[in-house]
Design a protein around this motif. Structure first.
Motif, PDB file in Angstrom:
ATOM      1  N   GLN A  53       0.052   8.612   6.071  1.00 46.74           N
ATOM      2  CA  GLN A  53      -0.114   9.866   6.883  1.00 46.74           C
ATOM      3  C   GLN A  53      -0.454   9.600   8.188  1.00 46.74           C
ATOM      4  O   GLN A  53      -1.861   9.072   8.114  1.00 46.74           O
ATOM      5  CB  GLN A  53      -1.082  10.760   5.803  1.00 46.74           C
ATOM      6  CG  GLN A  53      -1.238  12.197   6.382  1.00 46.74           C
ATOM      7  CD  GLN A  53      -2.059  13.054   5.590  1.00 46.74           C
ATOM      8  OE1 GLN A  53      -2.420  12.537   4.541  1.00 46.74           O
ATOM      9  NE2 GLN A  53      -1.961  14.528   6.001  1.00 46.74           N
ATOM     10  N   TRP A  54       0.303   9.897   8.880  1.00 45.52           N
ATOM     11  CA  TRP A  54      -0.068   9.617  10.430  1.00 45.52           C
ATOM     12  C   TRP A  54       0.783  10.376  11.245  1.00 45.52           C
ATOM     13  O   TRP A  54       2.001  10.418  11.121  1.00 45.52           O
ATOM     14  CB  TRP A  54       0.158   7.980  10.565  1.00 45.52           C
ATOM     15  CG  TRP A  54      -0.155   7.610  12.059  1.00 45.52           C
ATOM     16  CD1 TRP A  54       0.506   7.584  13.034  1.00 45.52           C
ATOM     17  CD2 TRP A  54      -1.549   6.909  12.202  1.00 45.52           C
ATOM     18  NE1 TRP A  54      -0.296   6.960  14.100  1.00 45.52           N
ATOM     19  CE2 TRP A  54      -1.597   6.863  13.669  1.00 45.52           C
ATOM     20  CE3 TRP A  54      -2.742   7.064  11.713  1.00 45.52           C
ATOM     21  CZ2 TRP A  54      -2.562   6.165  14.553  1.00 45.52           C
ATOM     22  CZ3 TRP A  54      -3.790   6.482  12.343  1.00 45.52           C
ATOM     23  CH2 TRP A  54      -3.850   6.291  13.522  1.00 45.52           C
ATOM     24  N   GLU A  55       0.141  11.009  12.107  1.00 50.76           N
ATOM     25  CA  GLU A  55       0.708  12.130  13.019  1.00 50.76           C
ATOM     26  C   GLU A  55       1.612  13.056  12.247  1.00 50.76           C
ATOM     27  O   GLU A  55       1.156  13.665  11.361  1.00 50.76           O
ATOM     28  CB  GLU A  55       1.626  11.318  14.206  1.00 50.76           C
ATOM     29  CG  GLU A  55       0.520  10.716  15.026  1.00 50.76           C
ATOM     30  CD  GLU A  55      -0.178  11.480  15.895  1.00 50.76           C
ATOM     31  OE1 GLU A  55       0.044  12.478  16.321  1.00 50.76           O
ATOM     32  OE2 GLU A  55      -1.441  11.048  16.148  1.00 50.76           O
ATOM     33  N   ALA A  56       2.903  13.127  12.613  1.00 44.99           N
ATOM     34  CA  ALA A  56       3.622  13.923  11.753  1.00 44.99           C
ATOM     35  C   ALA A  56       4.468  13.444  10.444  1.00 44.99           C
ATOM     36  O   ALA A  56       5.415  14.027  10.093  1.00 44.99           O
ATOM     37  CB  ALA A  56       4.913  14.452  12.932  1.00 44.99           C
ATOM     38  N   VAL A  57       4.216  12.157  10.151  1.00 39.91           N
ATOM     39  CA  VAL A  57       4.630  11.583   8.933  1.00 39.91           C
ATOM     40  C   VAL A  57       3.838  11.393   7.787  1.00 39.91           C
ATOM     41  O   VAL A  57       2.652  11.169   7.987  1.00 39.91           O
ATOM     42  CB  VAL A  57       5.524  10.127   9.274  1.00 39.91           C
ATOM     43  CG1 VAL A  57       6.473  10.339  10.571  1.00 39.91           C
ATOM     44  CG2 VAL A  57       4.185   9.222   9.612  1.00 39.91           C
ATOM     45  N   ASN A  58       4.544  11.700   6.464  1.00 37.67           N
ATOM     46  CA  ASN A  58       3.543  11.676   5.317  1.00 37.67           C
ATOM     47  C   ASN A  58       4.502  11.211   4.256  1.00 37.67           C
ATOM     48  O   ASN A  58       5.647  11.984   4.097  1.00 37.67           O
ATOM     49  CB  ASN A  58       3.039  13.140   5.270  1.00 37.67           C
ATOM     50  CG  ASN A  58       2.135  13.081   3.879  1.00 37.67           C
ATOM     51  OD1 ASN A  58       1.775  12.273   3.326  1.00 37.67           O
ATOM     52  ND2 ASN A  58       1.913  14.242   3.414  1.00 37.67           N
ATOM     53  N   GLY A  59       4.534  10.109   3.812  1.00 37.46           N
ATOM     54  CA  GLY A  59       5.461   9.726   2.679  1.00 37.46           C
ATOM     55  C   GLY A  59       4.889   8.420   1.958  1.00 37.46           C
ATOM     56  O   GLY A  59       3.651   7.941   2.324  1.00 37.46           O
ATOM     57  N   VAL A  60       5.511   7.920   1.343  1.00 40.60           N
ATOM     58  CA  VAL A  60       5.652   6.529   0.521  1.00 40.60           C
ATOM     59  C   VAL A  60       6.300   5.555   1.127  1.00 40.60           C
ATOM     60  O   VAL A  60       7.535   5.792   1.241  1.00 40.60           O
ATOM     61  CB  VAL A  60       5.976   6.664  -1.015  1.00 40.60           C
ATOM     62  CG1 VAL A  60       5.729   5.282  -1.598  1.00 40.60           C
ATOM     63  CG2 VAL A  60       5.050   7.699  -1.659  1.00 40.60           C
ATOM     64  N   ARG A  61       5.602   4.454   1.593  1.00 40.92           N
ATOM     65  CA  ARG A  61       6.157   3.476   2.382  1.00 40.92           C
ATOM     66  C   ARG A  61       6.934   2.477   1.245  1.00 40.92           C
ATOM     67  O   ARG A  61       6.099   1.904   0.545  1.00 40.92           O
ATOM     68  CB  ARG A  61       5.575   2.812   3.264  1.00 40.92           C
ATOM     69  CG  ARG A  61       6.275   1.999   4.573  1.00 40.92           C
ATOM     70  CD  ARG A  61       5.275   1.228   5.314  1.00 40.92           C
ATOM     71  NE  ARG A  61       4.501   0.417   4.707  1.00 40.92           N
ATOM     72  CZ  ARG A  61       3.582  -0.420   5.406  1.00 40.92           C
ATOM     73  NH1 ARG A  61       3.383  -0.182   6.918  1.00 40.92           N
ATOM     74  NH2 ARG A  61       2.638  -1.405   4.835  1.00 40.92           N
ATOM     75  N   ILE A  62       8.182   2.202   1.436  1.00 40.70           N
ATOM     76  CA  ILE A  62       8.711   1.131   0.335  1.00 40.70           C
ATOM     77  C   ILE A  62       9.382   0.019   1.332  1.00 40.70           C
ATOM     78  O   ILE A  62      10.320   0.201   2.032  1.00 40.70           O
ATOM     79  CB  ILE A  62       9.800   1.879  -0.302  1.00 40.70           C
ATOM     80  CG1 ILE A  62       8.892   2.769  -1.445  1.00 40.70           C
ATOM     81  CG2 ILE A  62      10.635   0.976  -1.445  1.00 40.70           C
ATOM     82  CD1 ILE A  62       9.996   3.967  -1.957  1.00 40.70           C
ATOM     83  N   THR A  63       8.880  -1.329   0.861  1.00 43.58           N
ATOM     84  CA  THR A  63       9.074  -2.331   1.776  1.00 43.58           C
ATOM     85  C   THR A  63       9.555  -3.540   0.794  1.00 43.58           C
ATOM     86  O   THR A  63       8.682  -4.278   0.462  1.00 43.58           O
ATOM     87  CB  THR A  63       8.130  -2.690   2.684  1.00 43.58           C
ATOM     88  OG1 THR A  63       7.598  -1.562   3.301  1.00 43.58           O
ATOM     89  CG2 THR A  63       8.682  -3.840   3.847  1.00 43.58           C
ATOM     90  N   PRO A  64      10.959  -4.036   0.457  1.00 42.33           N
ATOM     91  CA  PRO A  64      11.204  -4.940  -0.240  1.00 42.33           C
ATOM     92  C   PRO A  64      11.158  -6.121   0.704  1.00 42.33           C
ATOM     93  O   PRO A  64      10.835  -6.102   1.912  1.00 42.33           O
ATOM     94  CB  PRO A  64      12.778  -4.941  -0.566  1.00 42.33           C
ATOM     95  CG  PRO A  64      13.142  -3.844   0.377  1.00 42.33           C
ATOM     96  CD  PRO A  64      11.908  -3.161   1.073  1.00 42.33           C
ATOM     97  N   ASN A  65      11.312  -7.373   0.007  1.00 39.98           N
ATOM     98  CA  ASN A  65      11.562  -8.785   1.053  1.00 39.98           C
ATOM     99  C   ASN A  65      12.497  -9.617   0.431  1.00 39.98           C
ATOM    100  O   ASN A  65      13.411  -9.183  -0.587  1.00 39.98           O
ATOM    101  CB  ASN A  65      10.186  -9.384   0.984  1.00 39.98           C
ATOM    102  CG  ASN A  65      10.040 -10.200   1.988  1.00 39.98           C
ATOM    103  OD1 ASN A  65      10.782 -10.908   2.665  1.00 39.98           O
ATOM    104  ND2 ASN A  65       8.655 -10.411   2.557  1.00 39.98           N
ATOM    105  N   VAL A  66      12.502 -10.755   0.703  1.00 40.75           N
ATOM    106  CA  VAL A  66      13.763 -11.609   0.441  1.00 40.75           C
ATOM    107  C   VAL A  66      13.762 -11.982  -1.217  1.00 40.75           C
ATOM    108  O   VAL A  66      14.782 -12.197  -1.806  1.00 40.75           O
ATOM    109  CB  VAL A  66      14.038 -13.130   1.141  1.00 40.75           C
ATOM    110  CG1 VAL A  66      14.309 -12.764   2.605  1.00 40.75           C
ATOM    111  CG2 VAL A  66      12.456 -13.647   1.160  1.00 40.75           C
ATOM    112  N   TYR A  67      12.735 -12.135  -1.909  1.00 40.96           N
ATOM    113  CA  TYR A  67      12.481 -12.167  -3.272  1.00 40.96           C
ATOM    114  C   TYR A  67      12.772 -10.932  -4.104  1.00 40.96           C
ATOM    115  O   TYR A  67      12.681 -11.187  -5.249  1.00 40.96           O
ATOM    116  CB  TYR A  67      11.065 -13.015  -3.614  1.00 40.96           C
ATOM    117  CG  TYR A  67       9.945 -11.829  -3.333  1.00 40.96           C
ATOM    118  CD1 TYR A  67       9.714 -10.724  -4.201  1.00 40.96           C
ATOM    119  CD2 TYR A  67       9.329 -11.894  -2.051  1.00 40.96           C
ATOM    120  CE1 TYR A  67       8.769 -10.240  -3.827  1.00 40.96           C
ATOM    121  CE2 TYR A  67       8.147 -11.111  -1.909  1.00 40.96           C
ATOM    122  CZ  TYR A  67       7.878 -10.204  -2.743  1.00 40.96           C
ATOM    123  OH  TYR A  67       6.694  -9.160  -2.346  1.00 40.96           O
ATOM    124  N   THR A  68      12.917  -9.760  -3.292  1.00 38.27           N
ATOM    125  CA  THR A  68      13.305  -8.425  -4.256  1.00 38.27           C
ATOM    126  C   THR A  68      14.863  -8.709  -4.589  1.00 38.27           C
ATOM    127  O   THR A  68      15.583  -8.692  -3.946  1.00 38.27           O
ATOM    128  CB  THR A  68      12.979  -7.243  -3.253  1.00 38.27           C
ATOM    129  OG1 THR A  68      11.765  -7.669  -2.590  1.00 38.27           O
ATOM    130  CG2 THR A  68      13.054  -6.201  -3.951  1.00 38.27           C
TER     131      THR A  68
END
Length: 426
Positions: free
Chosen positions: A393-408
């Protein structure tokens, strides 16, 4: 068997000295090396078998799916083993092995980082994270009262706080740009920065990839406009170094800071500072050095006692990254983001703050919800499906951050999609 061993040694040699002992001596390690060899020069973006063997090089949980690699990434086993090995060596006779042996290893490591970054080793300093690197620049720049800095409201908090401190302490003026994310108009982004430049602008602070949403900013275009006007260019590359396939000179910046424990998967607490050679002399070090006006990049490394094991093991992380390949890695990471987002696109409850265009985003994405809170979604993902994410939740954004990597793997993301669809229809 003989030909296989020959291949293994040849592969290790071409990846700058990966050691046979440890992971690469196991069946999984040998299989990964054979996969690298077999698919050399081929597109493996959607080849799940290839990336399954990459996954085996990590010690990530088999039960919890980690989709918060944007915070900090796990290290491959070869990197973990290197930290342990160097730490054990240090503990045999600390002041001897740390300061007379491992400390001497900084120079070849500097060369490896410079090769990866595409610049001179005389422009690279090794430190502990992006914040330290960028604050070295922010507090080290010789600015006067009334000098202007252009930055954005979506820069990383530590950097925003650092610039505000300079405002309070030195009377500089920071102009904060705002955005409506995501943006897929390069001209619009560049123009916002250019329109903020005045005759008093001395520095532009550009976050290459905004950590909240994954938005990529066109650093090179902004830097070119800034340099025309004699404005110095500072780049926060915490999320792009080793995620995107580029060299630092491609950005045409003067200063850059990054964390190596993010996308390079180096040991926790490792980072890098880049300063264009002709800028070093006028940049004050954050920690006192014998000569603050020196043009030697090493003046930024007077940190006192720190973990030489962590520092030296960066080399193994570079080897592992280069074994996979920067271009191949970037393509895979963008594919993974696109994979899960496309499979929930029909659900009206969700909206993405992240572009699907590879010019404007890669692995990191922020998913917003309508009607239901993002905290409920985050709790649903972990409590029922053991999928680890983070809420933003920062400024005008509000959500769930989803970040895979090379092992995903896509199988991991299929569980994510199932969980998101279940939540979206509940």
């Amino acid at each position: 068997m003989a030909s296989r061993r020959t291949f293994l040694h040849r592969t290790l040699a071409t990846t700058s000295g990966l050691l046979l002992p440890g992971f690469f001596q196991t069946a999984a390690g040998e299989k990964l090396l054979h996969q690298i060899h077999h698919y050399q020069g081929k597109d493996v973006t959607t080849n799940e078998e290839f990336w399954y063997w990459v996954q085996q090089a990590y010690t990530v949980s088999a039960n919890i799916i980690n989709l918060n690699n944007g915070g900090v990434s796990p290290q491959p086993k070869v990197v973990q083993d290197a930290v342990e090995r160097y730490n054990k060596l240090s503990n045999e006779t600390p002041s001897y092995y740390m300061w007379r042996t491992l400390d001497e290893g900084r120079e070849p490591l500097r060369m490896k980082l410079a090769d990866l970054a595409g610049c001179s080793e005389e422009e690279i300093a090794i430190n502990r994270n992006s914040s330290e690197a960028l604050e070295t620049i922010i507090f080290g720049l010789r600015l006067d009262k009334g000098d202007e800095i252009v930055a954005t409201k979506y820069d990383y908090p530590n950097m925003i706080h650092a610039w505000k401190q300079r405002e309070q302490r030195d009377g500089v003026v920071v102009k904060w740009l705002d955005f409506e994310l995501p943006i897929e108009d390069e001209e619009s982004i560049v123009n916002q920065f250019v329109n903020a430049f005045t005759e008093r602008t001395k520095v532009v602070h550009i976050t290459h990839m905004i950590n909240w949403t994954g938005q990529i900013l066109p650093v090179k275009r902004i830097a070119q406009e800034a340099r025309k006007r004699g404005i110095e260019v500072l780049v926060d590359a915490a999320h792009t170094f080793a995620q995107l396939d580029y060299k630092i000179p491609d950005l045409e910046c003067d200063y850059l800071g990054t964390s190596l424990h993010k996308w390079l998967c180096a040991p926790f607490g490792s980072g890098m500072l880049y300063v264009r050679k002709e800028k070093i002399e006028k940049l004050y070090p954050l920690f006192a050095a014998p000569d603050a006006n020196s043009d030697d990049i090493r003046k930024f490394e007077h940190l006192g006692t720190r973990s030489f094991a962590i520092e030296q093991a960066i080399g193994q992380a570079i080897n592992f990254h280069q074994m996979i390949g920067s271009e191949r890695k970037e393509k895979r990471l963008h594919y993974l983001k696109k994979y899960w987002l496309e499979r929930i696109a029909d659900l009206d409850i969700y909206h993405s703050y992240t572009s699907m265009n590879p010019e404007f985003a890669c692995a990191l994405a922020l998913l917003g919800t309508k009607e239901k809170t993002v905290q409920k979604l985050s709790n649903h993902l972990f409590k029922k499906y053991k999928i680890h994410t983070t809420t933003i939740q920062w400024e005008a954004v509000n959500g769930v951050r989803i970040t895979p990597n090379v092992y995903t793997t896509t199988k991991d993301l299929d569980r994510l999609v199932r969980a998101l669809r279940e939540f979206g229809k509940s």
